[in-house]
Design a protein around this motif. Structure first.
Motif, short mmCIF file in Angstrom:
data_model
loop_
_atom_site.label_atom_id
_atom_site.label_comp_id
_atom_site.label_asym_id
_atom_site.label_seq_id
_atom_site.Cartn_x
_atom_site.Cartn_y
_atom_site.Cartn_z
N LYS A 41 0.82 -1.22 0.00
CA LYS A 41 0.00 0.00 0.00
C LYS A 41 0.85 1.27 0.00
O LYS A 41 0.64 2.18 -0.78
CB LYS A 41 -0.92 -0.01 1.23
N HIS A 42 1.85 1.30 0.88
CA HIS A 42 2.67 2.51 1.03
C HIS A 42 4.06 2.36 0.44
O HIS A 42 4.71 3.36 0.16
CB HIS A 42 2.88 2.85 2.52
N GLU B 253 0.07 10.12 -0.27
CA GLU B 253 -0.41 9.04 0.59
C GLU B 253 -1.94 8.97 0.57
O GLU B 253 -2.52 7.88 0.53
CB GLU B 253 0.09 9.26 2.02
N SER C 180 7.21 -4.55 9.52
CA SER C 180 6.58 -3.33 10.04
C SER C 180 7.62 -2.36 10.57
O SER C 180 7.54 -1.14 10.31
CB SER C 180 5.58 -3.67 11.15
N SER D 41 0.95 10.10 9.60
CA SER D 41 1.03 9.79 11.03
C SER D 41 2.23 10.50 11.67
O SER D 41 2.12 11.05 12.77
CB SER D 41 1.15 8.28 11.23
N GLN E 111 -5.17 8.30 7.54
CA GLN E 111 -5.42 7.65 8.82
C GLN E 111 -4.18 7.79 9.69
O GLN E 111 -3.14 7.21 9.40
CB GLN E 111 -5.76 6.18 8.61
N SER E 112 -4.29 8.53 10.78
CA SER E 112 -3.13 8.75 11.65
C SER E 112 -2.71 7.48 12.36
O SER E 112 -1.55 7.31 12.74
CB SER E 112 -3.44 9.84 12.68
N GLU E 113 -3.67 6.54 12.54
CA GLU E 113 -3.34 5.30 13.26
C GLU E 113 -2.58 4.31 12.38
O GLU E 113 -2.00 3.34 12.88
CB GLU E 113 -4.61 4.64 13.82
N LYS E 114 -2.60 4.52 11.06
CA LYS E 114 -1.83 3.68 10.14
C LYS E 114 -0.53 4.41 9.85
O LYS E 114 -0.52 5.44 9.18
CB LYS E 114 -2.60 3.45 8.84
N ILE F 65 -4.24 5.58 -0.44
CA ILE F 65 -5.09 4.82 0.48
C ILE F 65 -6.53 5.31 0.54
O ILE F 65 -7.38 4.68 1.16
CB ILE F 65 -4.49 4.82 1.91
N GLU G 100 8.32 1.39 9.20
CA GLU G 100 8.28 2.55 10.10
C GLU G 100 9.59 3.33 10.04
O GLU G 100 9.59 4.56 9.98
CB GLU G 100 8.01 2.07 11.53
#
Length: 328
Positions: free
Chosen positions: A35-36, A165, A310, A181, A173-176, A169, A314
């Motif tokens: 996705k990213h 981004e 992950s 974020s 979404q800040s949680e993703k 998507i 990050e």
């Protein structure tokens, strides 16, 4: 091709959820478009038959930006080489195909892959058009942080990355975790005040002091010593070093006082998401260690697991955030 190399090539697609991009006699590159990010696994065999696996992750915005740049250069200059990150170089050949300097091909990477790169350039271009500019301020309309702050900055590339981004998507979404974020952390919290609080610094220092220098492996101990020599007026941790905690707080606060808000954001993200302590984030931020070295030293996860991936994603976005707020 040796049997053990063949075996590695056969199991990597399933183990790492990637597909083969290009293969030679002694090396191969696999990839997945997520996705990213672009996720790559590079496998190579040395002359002594030892096999190595290298993972690297490239945010799609960063890849699209690089591809857009080299496509805009006059064709008479090709082949053109451009560094994406951490020594990973992308090449555009006279036949309009792309190649990675990491692994050689005769005519470039497969057309299917090259077309995917160009599709992201279309998103890159369209996402730039969504940004509004007033004087030196860039804003992404209809976008706000969880605290209600507008998505706005003097850094055009930062707002462009967030716009890109959103197009990937559909909704920010800040949680993703991604560039948005990181921006929310940067924008919504007074991180310089929080991190420079005496109680917070004391907690960080005491946590590191629990680890005896004698019981710390050589690589980690060297990194800890090097970053202290680079950032602090004198070391506060190490063999034979005995500094009062109150003095250590003063020394650390003085060293951190030169940080930008972007660097405080990096520190908060690594300390919070990766539980990376004090010295490893500082080593990353001050470029005492590379992206890959940080992951090797900070990660507790087996390579190729979802947790490992992950953390790599990050870290790639933390690095991207710093780059585009420094130069964007």
């Amino acid at each position: 091709m040796k049997d053990n190399f063949k075996f590695f090539l056969s199991v990597i697609p399933q183990d790492f959820s990637v597909e083969l991009l290009v293969q030679n006699s002694y090396d191969a590159l696999f990839y997945a478009l997520e996705k990213h990010v672009w996720y790559f696994v590079y496998v190579y065999q040395e002359k002594d038959d030892r096999i190595h696996i290298r993972h690297f992750i490239i945010p799609r915005f960063l890849m699209a930006s690089t591809v857009n740049t080299i496509l805009s250069i006059d064709k008479t200059w090709r082949p053109i080489v451009a560094e994406i990150l951490n020594g990973i170089n992308l090449i555009i050949l006279p036949n309009e195909r792309f190649d990675f300097e990491l692994i050689s091909t005769k005519n470039g990477l497969p057309n299917v892959f090259c077309e995917l790169l160009k599709k992201d350039v279309d998103i890159y271009t369209k996402s730039l058009e969504k940004i509004k500019q007033v004087d030196d301020i860039y804003t992404l309309p209809r976008a706000k942080t969880p605290n209600g702050s507008p998505v706005t900055s003097t850094h055009q590339t930062l707002i462009h990355a967030i716009s890109f981004e959103r197009m990937l998507i559909g909704k920010l979404q800040s949680e993703k975790f991604g560039i948005f974020s990181a921006f929310c952390t940067f924008c919504d919290f007074p991180l310089n005040d929080i991190i420079l609080e005496d109680d917070f610094l004391k907690e960080l220092i005491l946590s590191e002091l629990k680890h005896s220098p004698k019981d710390t492996n050589n690589q980690l101990r060297t990194v800890f010593i090097n970053v202290q020599n680079k950032l602090l007026s004198k070391p506060i941790w190490g063999e034979g070093i005995d500094v009062d905690i109150e003095e250590a707080i003063v020394i650390l606060k003085e060293g951190l006082s030169i940080f930008s808000l972007s660097q405080f954001t990096q520190f908060a993200l690594m300390n919070g998401m990766h539980n990376a302590g004090l010295f490893l984030p500082l080593a990353f931020i001050t470029q005492t260690i590379s992206n890959d070295e940080y992951i090797d030293l900070a990660s507790w996860y087996a390579i190729g697991t979802e947790e490992d991936k992950s953390m790599r994603i990050e870290t790639a976005y933390i690095q991207l955030f710093d780059t585009i707020t420094k130069f964007g």
